[in-house]
Design an enzyme around this catalytic site. Structure first.
Site, PDB file in Angstrom:
ATOM      1  N   LYS A 144       0.850  -1.192   0.000  1.00 19.77           N
ATOM      2  CA  LYS A 144       0.000   0.000   0.000  1.00 19.77           C
ATOM      3  C   LYS A 144       0.885   1.241   0.000  1.00 19.77           C
ATOM      4  O   LYS A 144       2.063   1.206   0.384  1.00 19.77           O
ATOM      5  CB  LYS A 144      -0.938   0.012   1.218  1.00 19.77           C
ATOM      6  CG  LYS A 144      -0.261  -0.090   2.583  1.00 19.77           C
ATOM      7  CD  LYS A 144       0.185   1.233   3.145  1.00 19.77           C
ATOM      8  CE  LYS A 144       0.798   1.085   4.535  1.00 19.77           C
ATOM      9  NZ  LYS A 144       1.520   2.303   4.981  1.00 19.77           N
ATOM     10  N   ASP A 171      -1.977  -1.189  10.704  1.00 14.19           N
ATOM     11  CA  ASP A 171      -2.419  -1.220   9.311  1.00 14.19           C
ATOM     12  C   ASP A 171      -3.072  -2.533   8.909  1.00 14.19           C
ATOM     13  O   ASP A 171      -3.630  -2.639   7.812  1.00 14.19           O
ATOM     14  CB  ASP A 171      -1.226  -0.970   8.382  1.00 14.19           C
ATOM     15  CG  ASP A 171      -0.765   0.476   8.389  1.00 14.19           C
ATOM     16  OD1 ASP A 171      -1.538   1.334   8.843  1.00 14.19           O
ATOM     17  OD2 ASP A 171       0.362   0.739   7.944  1.00 14.19           O
TER      18      ASP A 171
END
Length: 208
Positions: free
Chosen positions: A55, A180
Site C-alpha cells: 500500500k 495497518d
C-alpha cells in the site's frame, strides 16, 4: 483501469487487501478442486496461494498525541500491484514459515506467524500450517509488506482449517496484530483514522 492501482472487488471468503484478487472461482484452481464453492468449503483444500499487496499513503495528517503516547493519525491509503506471494500448506500440527528474504524473521516475530497463532485451534485436524513467503515488497519500506501478510494468513487459514469465524471477528484479530493490518482485509482506497485501525472504504482511485 490503467496503472498499478488495484481495484476493489466484491469481498468474498478469500481476499486479502485487494491482495489476492483471490475469489472463490480462483481458489478452485489453487486447491485442485472443482464444483461449487460450498463443495470446496466442505473438502477443505490442503494448499492455497494468495498474493498480499503493498500500500501507499496518498496523504497523511497528524492530529495530535493520544493519552497512550501514540499519534492520532488520519491517512488516505491505497493498495497497489506490488505484492508478496504466500503459499499455505496444511500440516498435522505446528506453524512453520519459510521466507526467501534473510532480513525477514521466520519465527514468532513474523506477522504471518503471529496471525496464524492468533486464530482458534480447529476442532479437528489438520491444526498446523507451513507458510512459504516470497517477498517482493522491500522489508522496512513502509509499504505494508508485513501488515499485508497477516490478513492473507487469516483469510487462508479460515478456509484451510475450516474455521467458522465471521468477518467482524477477523477484523478484531487483525487489530491486535498491527495498526495497518485491518485495512488489508478490505484494500482498495480507504481513509484510516485513530492509529490506523479504523477503516472507512473510499471510492477507488485510478491513474497511478
Amino acid at each position: 483501469r490503467r496503472g498499478t492501482v488495484c481495484q476493489r472487488h466484491p469481498r468474498t471468503a478469500l481476499h486479502a487487501g485487494d491482495s489476492g484478487r483471490v475469489r472463490e472461482q480462483d481458489s478452485l484452481a489453487v486447491s485442485g478442486g472443482s464444483g461449487s464453492p460450498d463443495q470446496v468449503e466442505e473438502r477443505r483444500p490442503a494448499r492455497l496461494q494468495i498474493p498480499a499487496h503493498a500500500k501507499i499513503n496518498l496523504c497523511l495528517k497528524i492530529l495530535g498525541r493520544r493519552p497512550d503516547g501514540l499519534h492520532e493519525l488520519e491517512r488516505v491509503v491505497q493498495t497497489v500491484d506490488l505484492h508478496d506471494d504466500l503459499v499455505f500448506e496444511v500440516r498435522p500440527e505446528g506453524i512453520t514459515i519459510d521466507v526467501d528474504d534473510p532480513t525477514v524473521p521466520s519465527g514468532p516475530e513474523n506477522l504471518a506467524f503471529r496471525a496464524a497463532a492468533s486464530l482458534p485451534a480447529p476442532a479437528s485436524p489438520p491444526r498446523g500450517v507451513h507458510i512459504r513467503i516470497r517477498k517482493a515488497i522491500p522489508a522496512g519500506s513502509g509499504l505494508g509488506g508485513g501488515s499485508s501478510n497477516a490478513p492473507a494468513t487469516l483469510l487462508a487459514l479460515r478456509r484451510l482449517w475450516g474455521l467458522d469465524l465471521p468477518r467482524r471477528r477477523l477484523e478484531e484479530i487483525a487489530a491486535t496484530l498491527g495498526a495497518d493490518v485491518p485495512f488489508f482485509l478490505c484494500g482498495g482506497t480507504a481513509l484510516l483514522s485513530g492509529t490506523g485501525s479504523v477503516v472507512e472504504p473510499l471510492p477507488d482511485l485510478g491513474g497511478y
